[in-house]
Motif scaffolding. Sequence first.
Motif, PDB file in Angstrom:
ATOM      1  N   SER A 194      13.937-103.803  50.557  1.00  0.00           N
ATOM      2  CA  SER A 194      12.585-103.252  50.603  1.00  0.00           C
ATOM      3  C   SER A 194      12.113-102.789  49.235  1.00  0.00           C
ATOM      4  CB  SER A 194      12.541-102.077  51.583  1.00  0.00           C
ATOM      5  OG  SER A 194      13.487-101.097  51.187  1.00  0.00           O
ATOM      6  N   SER A 195      13.031-102.700  48.268  1.00  0.00           N
ATOM      7  CA  SER A 195      12.641-102.251  46.941  1.00  0.00           C
ATOM      8  C   SER A 195      11.909-103.347  46.178  1.00  0.00           C
ATOM      9  CB  SER A 195      13.874-101.812  46.148  1.00  0.00           C
ATOM     10  OG  SER A 195      14.725-102.928  45.950  1.00  0.00           O
ATOM     11  N   TRP A 196      11.945-104.580  46.716  1.00  0.00           N
ATOM     12  CA  TRP A 196      11.288-105.688  46.038  1.00  0.00           C
ATOM     13  C   TRP A 196       9.801-105.678  46.371  1.00  0.00           C
ATOM     14  CZ3 TRP A 196      13.933-110.299  43.923  1.00  0.00           C
ATOM     15  CH2 TRP A 196      15.295-110.059  43.697  1.00  0.00           C
ATOM     16  N   ASN A 197       8.994-105.900  45.369  1.00  0.00           N
ATOM     17  CA  ASN A 197       7.557-106.019  45.571  1.00  0.00           C
ATOM     18  C   ASN A 197       7.279-107.441  46.038  1.00  0.00           C
ATOM     19  OD1 ASN A 197       4.810-106.021  45.429  1.00  0.00           O
ATOM     20  ND2 ASN A 197       4.710-105.019  43.438  1.00  0.00           N
ATOM     21  N   CYS A 201      14.567-107.697  35.356  1.00  0.00           N
ATOM     22  CA  CYS A 201      13.491-108.128  36.254  1.00  0.00           C
ATOM     23  C   CYS A 201      13.941-109.398  36.954  1.00  0.00           C
ATOM     24  CB  CYS A 201      12.224-108.380  35.433  1.00  0.00           C
ATOM     25  SG  CYS A 201      10.863-109.085  36.377  1.00  0.00           S
ATOM     26  N   THR A 255      12.309-104.694  29.955  1.00  0.00           N
ATOM     27  CA  THR A 255      13.465-104.452  30.823  1.00  0.00           C
ATOM     28  C   THR A 255      14.538-103.749  30.002  1.00  0.00           C
ATOM     29  OG1 THR A 255      14.427-106.599  30.238  1.00  0.00           O
ATOM     30  CG2 THR A 255      12.976-106.553  32.146  1.00  0.00           C
ATOM     31  N   SER A 298      11.706-107.601  41.686  1.00  0.00           N
ATOM     32  CA  SER A 298      12.608-106.457  41.792  1.00  0.00           C
ATOM     33  C   SER A 298      12.009-105.245  41.103  1.00  0.00           C
ATOM     34  CB  SER A 298      13.961-106.791  41.181  1.00  0.00           C
ATOM     35  OG  SER A 298      13.847-106.910  39.771  1.00  0.00           O
ATOM     36  N   GLU A 299      12.646-104.106  41.281  1.00  0.00           N
ATOM     37  CA  GLU A 299      12.153-102.850  40.684  1.00  0.00           C
ATOM     38  C   GLU A 299      12.151-102.906  39.161  1.00  0.00           C
ATOM     39  OE1 GLU A 299      14.389 -99.576  42.135  1.00  0.00           O
ATOM     40  OE2 GLU A 299      13.414 -99.563  44.095  1.00  0.00           O
ATOM     41  N   GLY A 300      12.993-103.772  38.579  1.00  0.00           N
ATOM     42  CA  GLY A 300      13.057-103.875  37.137  1.00  0.00           C
ATOM     43  C   GLY A 300      11.864-104.574  36.501  1.00  0.00           C
ATOM     44  N   CYS A 301      10.981-105.084  37.349  1.00  0.00           N
ATOM     45  CA  CYS A 301       9.816-105.778  36.823  1.00  0.00           C
ATOM     46  C   CYS A 301       8.681-104.790  36.587  1.00  0.00           C
ATOM     47  CB  CYS A 301       9.339-106.861  37.785  1.00  0.00           C
ATOM     48  SG  CYS A 301      10.571-108.139  38.115  1.00  0.00           S
ATOM     49  N   HIS A 304      17.808-102.213  34.377  1.00  0.00           N
ATOM     50  CA  HIS A 304      16.692-102.724  35.177  1.00  0.00           C
ATOM     51  C   HIS A 304      16.257-104.088  34.670  1.00  0.00           C
ATOM     52  CE1 HIS A 304      16.412 -98.329  35.878  1.00  0.00           C
ATOM     53  NE2 HIS A 304      16.083 -98.718  37.097  1.00  0.00           N
ATOM     54  N   THR A 324       9.005-112.459  45.319  1.00  0.00           N
ATOM     55  CA  THR A 324       9.408-111.056  45.335  1.00  0.00           C
ATOM     56  C   THR A 324       9.867-110.630  43.956  1.00  0.00           C
ATOM     57  OG1 THR A 324      11.557-111.746  46.193  1.00  0.00           O
ATOM     58  CG2 THR A 324      10.002-110.882  47.783  1.00  0.00           C
TER      59      THR A 324
END
Length: 160
Positions: free
Chosen positions: A2-5, A78, A72, A157-160, A76, A155
């Motif tokens: 769920s952390s993926w946008n 991306c 990044t 990731s949070e690192g993006c 983190h 999708t």
Amino acid sequence: GSSWNNCDFETNLCKVLPEFNLQPGWIRRNGQSGMGPPYSDHSGNESAYFLSLSSELQSSSAALRTRVFLPTDEHHLCQIRFHYWVSQMSGTLMVGLQKDSEDIVTNIWQVSGELRNQWNINTITINSTEKFEVIFLGMVETQRQGESVAIDDITFSEGC
């Protein structure tokens, strides 16, 4: 997770893909649109939406550009995961990286002429010490019926 946008294109584009960055050529449609393959999204749903290159356009390539991402770091990275469809004769999908200080787009992934007309999945990892944008570039060499490039469920990731 769920952390993926997630951009699933069911309602419109997502926050990561601003509307004005959807250049002419990419259209949001489903498998029932009467525009040739693919006839469903990556999960086999005929009424679910995805992006595909419009076969109507004479222009045979179109770019889809993300918003600007922050640099990044080692904790983190991306990661971008996406489903793609590339028709077997003349379709190509490239993913490029454009860094803040550079005018050029560096090609970081490419696929063309898949042997089977089916959805595939790919994940790319980006490591950049400066701000960057990611560009999805679809190309179809011929306007023959059934030649297409499509993309679904991107999708970030949070690192993006």
